[in-house]
Design a protein around this motif. Structure first.
Motif, short mmCIF file in Angstrom:
data_model
loop_
_atom_site.label_atom_id
_atom_site.label_comp_id
_atom_site.label_asym_id
_atom_site.label_seq_id
_atom_site.Cartn_x
_atom_site.Cartn_y
_atom_site.Cartn_z
N ALA A 7 41.76 -45.56 -7.18
CA ALA A 7 40.80 -45.22 -8.23
C ALA A 7 40.01 -43.96 -7.88
N GLY A 8 40.37 -43.33 -6.74
CA GLY A 8 39.71 -42.10 -6.34
C GLY A 8 38.39 -42.30 -5.63
N CYS A 9 38.15 -43.53 -5.18
CA CYS A 9 36.88 -43.86 -4.54
C CYS A 9 37.09 -44.31 -3.10
N GLU A 10 35.99 -44.43 -2.39
CA GLU A 10 35.99 -44.90 -1.02
C GLU A 10 35.07 -46.12 -0.94
N LEU A 11 35.51 -47.14 -0.23
CA LEU A 11 34.67 -48.32 -0.01
C LEU A 11 33.64 -47.95 1.05
N TRP A 12 32.36 -47.95 0.66
CA TRP A 12 31.30 -47.52 1.56
C TRP A 12 30.68 -48.70 2.30
N ASP A 13 30.53 -49.83 1.59
CA ASP A 13 29.92 -51.01 2.22
C ASP A 13 30.28 -52.24 1.41
N VAL A 14 30.18 -53.40 2.06
CA VAL A 14 30.42 -54.69 1.41
C VAL A 14 29.28 -55.62 1.79
N GLU A 15 28.79 -56.36 0.82
CA GLU A 15 27.77 -57.39 1.07
C GLU A 15 28.23 -58.69 0.45
N TYR A 16 27.97 -59.77 1.14
CA TYR A 16 28.20 -61.09 0.57
C TYR A 16 26.88 -61.83 0.74
N VAL A 17 26.16 -62.00 -0.37
CA VAL A 17 24.79 -62.53 -0.30
C VAL A 17 24.58 -63.64 -1.32
N GLU A 19 21.78 -65.14 -3.82
CA GLU A 19 20.55 -64.81 -4.54
C GLU A 19 20.35 -65.80 -5.67
N ALA A 20 19.17 -66.37 -5.72
CA ALA A 20 18.82 -67.34 -6.78
C ALA A 20 19.89 -68.42 -6.91
N GLY A 21 20.41 -68.87 -5.79
CA GLY A 21 21.38 -69.97 -5.79
C GLY A 21 22.81 -69.58 -6.12
N GLU A 22 23.04 -68.29 -6.35
CA GLU A 22 24.38 -67.80 -6.69
C GLU A 22 24.88 -66.87 -5.59
N TRP A 23 26.20 -66.86 -5.37
CA TRP A 23 26.82 -65.98 -4.38
C TRP A 23 27.33 -64.71 -5.06
N PHE A 24 27.14 -63.57 -4.38
CA PHE A 24 27.59 -62.28 -4.89
C PHE A 24 28.38 -61.55 -3.82
N LEU A 25 29.54 -61.07 -4.20
CA LEU A 25 30.33 -60.17 -3.36
C LEU A 25 30.12 -58.78 -3.95
N ARG A 26 29.44 -57.92 -3.20
CA ARG A 26 29.11 -56.59 -3.70
C ARG A 26 29.92 -55.54 -2.95
N LEU A 27 30.60 -54.73 -3.73
CA LEU A 27 31.34 -53.59 -3.18
C LEU A 27 30.59 -52.32 -3.56
N TYR A 28 30.25 -51.52 -2.56
CA TYR A 28 29.56 -50.26 -2.81
C TYR A 28 30.54 -49.12 -2.61
N LEU A 29 30.60 -48.24 -3.61
CA LEU A 29 31.57 -47.16 -3.63
C LEU A 29 30.91 -45.81 -3.43
N GLU A 58 35.78 -69.28 -0.22
CA GLU A 58 35.93 -70.65 -0.72
C GLU A 58 35.12 -70.94 -1.98
N GLN A 59 33.83 -70.64 -1.95
CA GLN A 59 32.98 -71.00 -3.09
C GLN A 59 33.05 -69.96 -4.20
N ALA A 60 32.53 -70.34 -5.36
CA ALA A 60 32.50 -69.42 -6.50
C ALA A 60 31.50 -68.30 -6.22
N TYR A 61 31.81 -67.10 -6.70
CA TYR A 61 30.92 -65.95 -6.50
C TYR A 61 31.12 -64.97 -7.64
N TYR A 62 30.17 -64.06 -7.78
CA TYR A 62 30.26 -62.98 -8.75
C TYR A 62 30.66 -61.71 -8.01
N LEU A 63 31.61 -60.97 -8.57
CA LEU A 63 32.02 -59.68 -8.01
C LEU A 63 31.16 -58.60 -8.66
N SER A 64 30.55 -57.78 -7.83
CA SER A 64 29.72 -56.68 -8.31
C SER A 64 30.22 -55.40 -7.65
#
Length: 162
Positions: A7-17, A19-29, A58-64
């Motif tokens: 996609a012409g991008c570089e993966l800069w960082d990843v967070e798995y956090v 927040e408010a009882g929900e899991w988020f997998l965050r990809l920073y480009l 394993e658990q459900a998460y939101y991809l950001s």
């Protein structure tokens, strides 16, 4: 990361956090010239099916997927290289000379340390002692610039009406 590179991008960082009882997998480009919403969408569409198939979490998460932003923390040598000669803010884990935060021009860096100029005084910090190092954004100066632009537009509109 091949899907991100495609996609012409570089993966800069990843967070798995959680927040408010929900899991988020965050990809920073990152991308030369900046990341826009289309880049984030393209990476999300490319990575989502790969994650669904591999099912590494394993658990459900939101991809950001998002840009690292203008105030991206300096983590890698190339981040320090990019910021040489520019103002940065350093936040420390423990106070140094009674302060935990310093802002100054980045003069140099090594794999373990960096030096900034604070009001004419050179200060060297160990990277391990800094909780966060990021570009300094002068929001007051930006606000002033925006006010000046707004005034210029008002003058243009007034001249057009006459």
């Amino acid at each position: 990361a091949p899907a991100i590179a495609a996609a012409g991008c570089e993966l800069w960082d990843v967070e798995y956090v959680r927040e408010a009882g929900e899991w988020f997998l965050r990809l920073y480009l990152d991308k030369e010239g900046g990341v826009d919403i289309q880049d984030c969408e393209a990476v999300s569409r490319a990575v989502d099916p790969i994650l669904d198939e591999a099912d590494p979490i394993e658990q459900a998460y939101y991809l950001s997927v998002s840009s690292i932003g203008i105030d991206r923390p300096l983590k890698k040598d190339r981040d320090y290289q990019r910021s040489l000669g520019s103002p940065i803010t350093v936040k420390l884990y423990a106070p140094l000379k009674g302060k935990k935060e310093y802002t100054g021009e980045l003069l140099s860096y090594t794999p373990d340390s960096f030096t900034i100029s604070v009001k004419g005084e050179e200060m060297t910090f160990q990277k391990k002692d800094a909780s966060k190092v990021q570009p300094y954004i002068d929001f007051k100066a930006l606000e002033k610039d925006l006010d000046e632009l707004e005034a210029d537009f008002e003058n243009i509109e007034t001249e057009e009406e006459n």
